[in-house]
Design a protein around this motif. Structure first.
Motif, PDB file in Angstrom:
ATOM      1  N   PHE A 195      -2.224  -3.766   2.696  1.00  0.00           N
ATOM      2  CA  PHE A 195      -1.228  -2.000   2.802  1.00  0.00           C
ATOM      3  C   PHE A 195      -2.494  -1.520   3.619  1.00  0.00           C
ATOM      4  CE2 PHE A 195       2.460  -2.491  -0.565  1.00  0.00           C
ATOM      5  CZ  PHE A 195       2.901  -1.942   0.251  1.00  0.00           C
ATOM      6  N   ASP A 196      -3.071  -1.177   3.261  1.00  0.00           N
ATOM      7  CA  ASP A 196      -4.195  -0.341   4.401  1.00  0.00           C
ATOM      8  C   ASP A 196      -4.227  -1.147   6.153  1.00  0.00           C
ATOM      9  OD1 ASP A 196      -5.638   1.327   2.650  1.00  0.00           O
ATOM     10  OD2 ASP A 196      -6.849   0.098   2.000  1.00  0.00           O
ATOM     11  N   ARG A 197      -3.804  -2.403   6.276  1.00  0.00           N
ATOM     12  CA  ARG A 197      -3.498  -2.946   7.488  1.00  0.00           C
ATOM     13  C   ARG A 197      -2.244  -2.444   7.971  1.00  0.00           C
ATOM     14  NH1 ARG A 197      -8.451  -6.301   8.560  1.00  0.00           N
ATOM     15  NH2 ARG A 197      -7.143  -7.628   9.839  1.00  0.00           N
ATOM     16  N   LEU A 198      -1.533  -2.122   7.142  1.00  0.00           N
ATOM     17  CA  LEU A 198       0.004  -2.187   7.524  1.00  0.00           C
ATOM     18  C   LEU A 198       0.395  -0.748   8.478  1.00  0.00           C
ATOM     19  CD1 LEU A 198       1.573  -3.725   4.835  1.00  0.00           C
ATOM     20  CD2 LEU A 198       1.033  -5.310   7.474  1.00  0.00           C
ATOM     21  N   GLU A 199       0.181  -0.743   9.650  1.00  0.00           N
ATOM     22  CA  GLU A 199       0.581   0.731  10.062  1.00  0.00           C
ATOM     23  C   GLU A 199       2.036   1.287  10.072  1.00  0.00           C
ATOM     24  OE1 GLU A 199      -0.229  -0.009  14.501  1.00  0.00           O
ATOM     25  OE2 GLU A 199      -2.132   0.119  14.193  1.00  0.00           O
ATOM     26  N   ASN A 205       1.717   3.624   0.737  1.00  0.00           N
ATOM     27  CA  ASN A 205       0.460   2.835   0.798  1.00  0.00           C
ATOM     28  C   ASN A 205      -0.268   4.274   0.706  1.00  0.00           C
ATOM     29  OD1 ASN A 205      -1.713   1.655   1.212  1.00  0.00           O
ATOM     30  ND2 ASN A 205      -2.490   3.084   2.676  1.00  0.00           N
ATOM     31  N   GLU A 206       0.130   5.841   1.144  1.00  0.00           N
ATOM     32  CA  GLU A 206      -0.365   6.386   0.410  1.00  0.00           C
ATOM     33  C   GLU A 206      -0.312   6.732  -1.367  1.00  0.00           C
ATOM     34  OE1 GLU A 206      -2.016  11.448   0.821  1.00  0.00           O
ATOM     35  OE2 GLU A 206      -0.520  10.564   2.559  1.00  0.00           O
ATOM     36  N   ALA A 207       1.115   6.733  -1.682  1.00  0.00           N
ATOM     37  CA  ALA A 207       0.853   6.723  -2.609  1.00  0.00           C
ATOM     38  C   ALA A 207       0.776   5.848  -3.975  1.00  0.00           C
ATOM     39  CB  ALA A 207       3.123   6.661  -2.916  1.00  0.00           C
ATOM     40  N   LEU A 208       0.846   4.124  -3.213  1.00  0.00           N
ATOM     41  CA  LEU A 208       0.270   3.730  -3.868  1.00  0.00           C
ATOM     42  C   LEU A 208      -1.222   3.542  -4.465  1.00  0.00           C
ATOM     43  CD1 LEU A 208       0.813   0.138  -5.044  1.00  0.00           C
ATOM     44  CD2 LEU A 208      -0.332  -0.482  -3.098  1.00  0.00           C
ATOM     45  N   HIS A 209      -2.392   3.936  -3.573  1.00  0.00           N
ATOM     46  CA  HIS A 209      -3.763   4.265  -3.541  1.00  0.00           C
ATOM     47  C   HIS A 209      -3.628   5.912  -4.475  1.00  0.00           C
ATOM     48  CE1 HIS A 209      -5.803   1.206  -1.474  1.00  0.00           C
ATOM     49  NE2 HIS A 209      -4.492   1.250  -0.559  1.00  0.00           N
ATOM     50  N   ARG A 210      -2.987   6.571  -4.512  1.00  0.00           N
ATOM     51  CA  ARG A 210      -3.251   7.563  -5.355  1.00  0.00           C
ATOM     52  C   ARG A 210      -2.677   8.221  -6.376  1.00  0.00           C
ATOM     53  NH1 ARG A 210      -2.199  12.764  -1.201  1.00  0.00           N
ATOM     54  NH2 ARG A 210      -3.717  13.513  -3.032  1.00  0.00           N
ATOM     55  N   THR A 211      -1.919   6.882  -6.908  1.00  0.00           N
ATOM     56  CA  THR A 211      -1.302   6.773  -8.072  1.00  0.00           C
ATOM     57  C   THR A 211      -1.904   6.158  -9.323  1.00  0.00           C
ATOM     58  OG1 THR A 211       0.160   4.891  -7.356  1.00  0.00           O
ATOM     59  CG2 THR A 211       1.141   6.869  -7.502  1.00  0.00           C
ATOM     60  N   GLY A 212      -3.118   5.732  -7.915  1.00  0.00           N
ATOM     61  CA  GLY A 212      -4.194   4.423  -9.073  1.00  0.00           C
ATOM     62  C   GLY A 212      -3.535   3.284  -9.136  1.00  0.00           C
ATOM     63  N   LEU A 213      -2.260   2.581  -8.584  1.00  0.00           N
ATOM     64  CA  LEU A 213      -1.737   1.789  -9.036  1.00  0.00           C
ATOM     65  C   LEU A 213      -2.191   0.872  -7.808  1.00  0.00           C
ATOM     66  CD1 LEU A 213       2.135   2.812  -9.431  1.00  0.00           C
ATOM     67  CD2 LEU A 213       0.439   1.685 -10.727  1.00  0.00           C
ATOM     68  N   ASP A 301      -1.512  15.023 -11.138  1.00  0.00           N
ATOM     69  CA  ASP A 301      -2.151  14.299 -11.596  1.00  0.00           C
ATOM     70  C   ASP A 301      -1.430  12.592 -10.907  1.00  0.00           C
ATOM     71  OD1 ASP A 301      -3.861  12.236 -12.800  1.00  0.00           O
ATOM     72  OD2 ASP A 301      -3.753  13.146 -15.157  1.00  0.00           O
ATOM     73  N   TYR A 302      -1.436  12.282  -9.947  1.00  0.00           N
ATOM     74  CA  TYR A 302      -0.912  11.346  -9.809  1.00  0.00           C
ATOM     75  C   TYR A 302      -1.054   9.454 -10.520  1.00  0.00           C
ATOM     76  CZ  TYR A 302       0.203  14.323  -5.993  1.00  0.00           C
ATOM     77  OH  TYR A 302       0.642  16.002  -5.363  1.00  0.00           O
ATOM     78  N   THR A 303      -1.867   9.611 -11.312  1.00  0.00           N
ATOM     79  CA  THR A 303      -2.459   8.878 -12.185  1.00  0.00           C
ATOM     80  C   THR A 303      -2.148   8.579 -13.885  1.00  0.00           C
ATOM     81  OG1 THR A 303      -4.484   9.875 -13.012  1.00  0.00           O
ATOM     82  CG2 THR A 303      -4.238   8.328 -11.096  1.00  0.00           C
ATOM     83  N   ASN A 304      -1.399   9.995 -12.979  1.00  0.00           N
ATOM     84  CA  ASN A 304      -0.070   9.615 -14.858  1.00  0.00           C
ATOM     85  C   ASN A 304       0.840   8.738 -14.691  1.00  0.00           C
ATOM     86  OD1 ASN A 304       1.227  10.184 -16.845  1.00  0.00           O
ATOM     87  ND2 ASN A 304       1.036  12.495 -17.376  1.00  0.00           N
ATOM     88  N   PHE A 312       7.863   6.203  -9.697  1.00  0.00           N
ATOM     89  CA  PHE A 312       8.522   5.656  -8.470  1.00  0.00           C
ATOM     90  C   PHE A 312       8.131   4.364  -7.933  1.00  0.00           C
ATOM     91  CE2 PHE A 312       8.609   5.321  -3.526  1.00  0.00           C
ATOM     92  CZ  PHE A 312       9.709   5.140  -3.510  1.00  0.00           C
ATOM     93  N   VAL A 313       6.562   4.322  -7.429  1.00  0.00           N
ATOM     94  CA  VAL A 313       6.036   3.244  -7.107  1.00  0.00           C
ATOM     95  C   VAL A 313       6.317   2.092  -8.278  1.00  0.00           C
ATOM     96  CG1 VAL A 313       3.240   2.816  -6.106  1.00  0.00           C
ATOM     97  CG2 VAL A 313       4.137   4.996  -5.560  1.00  0.00           C
TER      98      VAL A 313
END
Length: 686
Positions: A195-199, A205-213, A301-304, A312-313
Motif C-alpha cells: 500500500f505504501d507504494r500505491l499513490e 493507506n493512512e487508515a490501514l497503518h494508523r489503525t494498526g491493521l 485511539d484508532y488501534t481500538n 471500517f478498515v
C-alpha cells in the motif's frame, strides 16, 4: 496437433508414472528424457532465451524441463531478463543491498534468486492462450505463488499486468512454452508495504497503518513444518500428496482516493468523520457488540478494535488470499467469457460468503451474471424466496446494487488488494437484508487454508504433477493443519480433500475423510437468530453413519446432539427418506418436498450439477434436485445462534467396527426460520 488429444495424452501419461508421493522434488533416477523436443530443448534452441536457460540450468530445473510431465513455461526473452536484473541491482528500496546480487549481471544473481525466478515461470499443468483469456485466470506456479493473466485492450495476454506473451502455445512433448516480454514481476512486500507504494490509495493507506491493521496482515506462513500422518494413502492404496507447510494470506478491498473524493472524503480526517457517522450506533444492528455490551469509540485511539475507523478498515479485510477470479467459484480456465460456469445450471449464479477481520462479520460476493461483474453485499428483497415454482421468481426488488469489484489484481507477497467503486461498510442493511436469506457455506470458504495454499482452485492434473506423477484425485492433510478443525482422536480421523472434478458436489469438490473419525469444524459466524441448519450429502454404500453435534466451543462436553444419527448408506428411495423424481410429478414435487422435509430431508439444489458430461436435461435430471445419482440435504434441526458465540460442528462415527467408511463436509446451510416458515412465498429450489 489437436490440443484436446495432446492434453488428454499428457494427463494419462502423468497419471501412469510413479515418481514417488509427497516429494517436492523429482527423483533424478526416475527422469527419462524424450527423443522429441521438450520444454528444455525448445528453450536451448532459441537464441532469445539463453538468459532464462542459464537460470534454469543454474538451479537444475533444466533437467525437470527435459523430463516426462506436463508443464507450462513462461520464458522471458533476454532483454526482459536484462531489464529485470538491472532493476534488482539498482533498486533504491531493497532491504538487502543490491537484492543479494554480487554484480549487475546474469552471473551476479544469487542461487536463491535464480530458483525463485525459474519456479515463478513454471507451472505443473497446461495453460494455453485460450485458457488464459476471457475474464482471465489465476495460475499457481511451482514457486507456490500465483500469477494472473488478462487480455489487454489490444488483445494481448498479459501476466501480472506487466509481461506480455509474444509467442504462444509452442507445443512440445512435455508441455507448452509461451515466450514473454519481461520477467513476470512478483512482490516480496507484505500488504501493508505494498500500500505504501500505491499513490492512488493514500487515504486508505493512512487508515490501514494508523489503525494498526497493517500489522495484522504481515504473516505469509504459519512458520511450522507439519508432520505427515502415518497413512497418506487413498482408498486404492496409492499415495496421496500431503502438504507439510501452510501459507497464510489476506484479501483487502480498498477505495481509491478518487472513490473517496466522489463520496465527499478528501482527507484522513474526513474518513474518520465518515466512519464515526456510519458506526456510532453499530450495537443497534451489530449483534456481536450488543451481546457483549461493547460500545463504539469515536475517539482518536484508532488501534481500538471497536473504534469506528478501525471497524471500517477491518470490514475490508478477509482471512484468505484471493485473486479477483477466485472470489467466487468460476471454472479456472477454458471457459469463454459470459458463459455459465461448468457446474452451474438453470441460471444458478456464483456467490460466496467470507468472514472479515471485523469480529464475527460476513460479507457476500455475488456474480449475478457468471463471468462478468462481481459485487459485494448486493441486496435484493426476498432473495431466496420465490413466487414461481421452479424459478427464482419475480418478487425481488434490487435495493442496493452492491459495491463493484474492479477486475484487477494488485499483488503482494501475502495477498491481494482489489479496488472497489464505493464505500464498503457493515451497516444495518447487511445483517437485516443481505444476510437475511438462505446462507449456503462451502467448506473451503471458511477453512482458509484451502484458499491460501491454492488447493481450492487446483485440478487433478496439477496435483498429480505435485505428487511426482502419482494420484491427483485427493489430498491428505496432517490432523493439525487447519486452525478451525480439531480431531479428537488424532490420526484415527483421516482428513482428505476431493480435488475439483466430476463430482456431484457444490463447486465440484469436497472436504472429507475416513477412519474411526471424531472431529469438529468451526462454522462461519452468522447474524443472531433462529435458523434451520442443514447438511448436504450424497447417499452412498461406502458412506458412514455419524452423529452430529453443535456447540459454542470445541469442548465436547459443551456440545449438544443434533437429531438422530445419519446413516449415509441408506438410499434415497428408502421410506425413511422417500425421495422421488420431482419431474415425474404433476405438481413438480411440491407435495413430496413437504413430505421429505417432514421426515428431515430435502432434495439437493436445482442450481448446479456434478458430472458435466452426463446426458440429461438441466430442468429434470442434470441438476442436484433431480439427478439420477441423488443428492440430499439433511435437516439437522432448528438452532438459536448468537453472533458473539463460536459454533463448532462435530462429526462422530458411530460404527465402531468399520474404519473405512466416509464423512464428508461439502456445504452447510443456515436458513432463517422466516424463510422456512414464510406464508407469502416459498423457498426457491436453488
Amino acid at each position: 496437433m489437436n490440443k484436446t488429444i495432446f492434453k488428454s495424452g499428457l494427463i494419462l501419461l502423468a497419471a501412469s508414472l510413479a515418481f514417488g508421493a509427497c516429494n517436492k522434488e523429482p527423483d533424478d533416477s526416475n527422469l527419462y528424457t524424450f527423443t522429441g523436443e521438450t520444454v528444455e530443448t525448445f528453450i536451448q534452441k532459441d537464441s532469445d532465451l539463453t538468459a532464462f536457460n542459464y537460470i534454469l540450468t543454474r538451479v537444475g530445473l533444466d533437467r525437470m524441463m527435459a523430463s516426462y510431465g506436463q508443464y507450462t513455461c513462461y520464458a522471458p526473452i533476454n532483454s526482459g531478463v536484462r531489464e529485470y536484473i538491472d532493476s534488482l541491482y539498482n533498486d533504491p528500496e531493497a532491504v538487502i543491498p543490491h537484492n543479494s546480487m554480487t554484480e549487475n549481471s546474469l552471473e551476479g544473481l544469487s542461487d536463491s534468486l535464480c530458483n525463485d525466478i525459474a519456479r515463478f515461470h513454471l507451472t505443473n499443468g497446461l495453460y494455453s492462450i485460450i485458457e488464459m483469456g476471457g475474464s482471465g485466470a489465476t495460475i499457481t506456479t511451482m514457486l507456490g505463488r500465483p500469477i494472473s493473466s488478462k487480455v489487454d485492450s489490444l488483445g494481448n495476454t498479459v501476466l501480472n499486468d506487466a509481461s506480455t506473451i509474444i509467442s504462444e502455445d509452442n507445443e512440445v512433448t512435455n508441455g507448452l512454452v509461451h515466450k514473454v516480454t519481461r520477467v513476470v514481476p512478483r512482490s516480496a512486500r507484505s500488504l501493508g508495504d505494498t500500500f505504501d507504494r500505491l499513490e492512488e490509495y493514500t487515504i486508505f493507506n493512512e487508515a490501514l497503518h494508523r489503525t494498526g491493521l497493517a500489522d495484522s496482515v504481515v504473516r505469509s506462513s504459519k512458520n511450522k513444518i507439519f508432520t505427515k500422518p502415518a497413512d497418506c494413502n487413498d482408498t486404492d492404496g496409492s499415495l496421496l500428496y500431503c502438504p507439510t507447510e501452510c501459507k497464510v494470506g489476506y484479501t483487502i478491498f480498498a477505495e481509491s482516493d478518487a472513490v473517496m473524493k466522489a463520496n465527499g472524503i478528501n482527507s484522513f480526517d474526513d474518513l474518520v468523520r465518515f466512519a464515526n457517522n456510519v458506526y456510532a450506533n453499530a450495537p443497534e444492528w451489530y449483534d456481536y457488540m450488543r451481546e457483549l455490551g461493547l460500545k463504539v469509540s469515536t475517539g482518536n485511539d484508532y488501534t481500538n478494535r471497536f473504534n469506528a475507523l478501525n471497524m471500517f478498515v477491518a470490514y475490508h479485510i478477509l482471512f484468505a488470499s484471493m485473486a479477483q477470479d477466485q472470489l467466487v467459484f468460476e471454472d479456472k480456465a477454458g471457459v469463454p467469457a459470459g458463459t455459465d460456469k461448468w457446474n452451474y445450471v438453470n441460471g444458478g449464479e456464483p456467490y460466496d460468503y467470507y468472514e472479515t477481520m471485523l469480529p464475527s462479520t460476513l460479507l457476500k460476493i455475488w456474480e449475478p451474471q457468471p463471468g462478468k461483474v462481481l459485487y459485494i453485499n448486493r441486496y435484493r428483497t426476498f432473495n431466496t424466496l420465490t413466487d414461481e415454482i421452479g424459478k427464482m421468481g419475480n418478487n425481488h426488488v434490487l435495493v442496493n446494487p452492491g459495491i463493484m469489484i474492479e477486475r484487477k489484481d494488485i499483488t503482494a507477497l501475502n495477498g491481494y488488494i482489489h479496488p472497489i467503486n464505493g464505500m464498503l461498510v457493515y451497516n444495518a442493511q447487511v445483517p437485516h437484508g443481505v444476510l437475511n436469506e438462505r446462507l449456503r457455506f462451502e467448506a473451503t470458504t471458511f477453512l482458509p487454508e484451502f484458499i491460501n495454499n491454492g488447493f481450492r482452485y487446483m485440478y487433478m492434473n496439477e496435483v498429480s504433477a505435485m505428487n511426482g506423477g502419482g494420484s491427483g484425485a485427493r489430498l491428505a492433510f496432517p490432523v493439525d493443519y487447519f486452525d478451525n478443525v480439531i480431531c479428537y482422536n488424532g490420526e484415527q480421523t483421516k482428513l482428505r480433500y476431493n480435488i475439483k472434478g466430476d463430482y456431484r458436489a457444490y463447486q465440484a469438490d469436497a472436504f472429507q475423510g475416513w477412519g474411526q473419525y471424531d472431529l469438529a469444524v468451526k462454522l462461519p459466524p452468522v447474524p443472531s437468530g433462529l435458523y434451520e441448519f442443514r447438511l448436504f450429502y450424497s447417499p452412498m454404500g461406502h458412506g458412514g453413519m455419524m452423529q452430529f453435534y453443535l456447540g459454542t466451543s470445541r469442548d465436547v462436553q459443551k456440545m449438544e446432539a443434533l437429531s438422530i444419527p445419519l446413516d449415509v448408506r441408506i438410499q434415497e428411495s428408502d421410506p425413511r427418506i422417500g425421495w422421488t423424481a420431482f419431474y415425474q410429478e404433476d405438481d413438480s414435487g411440491v407435495s413430496t418436498d413437504e413430505a421429505l422435509h417432514n421426515r428431515g430431508y430435502m432434495r439437493g439444489p436445482f442450481s448446479f450439477c456434478g458430472h458435466p458430461g452426463d446426458d440429461g436435461d438441466t430442468k429434470t435430471t442434470k441438476n442436484c434436485r433431480g439427478d439420477g445419482v441423488v443428492t440430499l440435504r439433511r435437516v439437522l434441526g432448528r438452532v438459536n445462534i448468537k453472533q458473539s458465540d463460536e459454533h463448532w460442528f462435530r462429526f462422530k462415527n458411530v460404527i465402531n467396527d468399520d474404519s473405512d467408511l466416509k464423512w464428508q463436509l461439502d456445504f452447510v446451510e443456515f436458513v432463517p426460520v422466516s424463510i422456512v416458515d414464510n406464508d407469502q412465498y416459498s423457498e426457491d429450489w436453488y
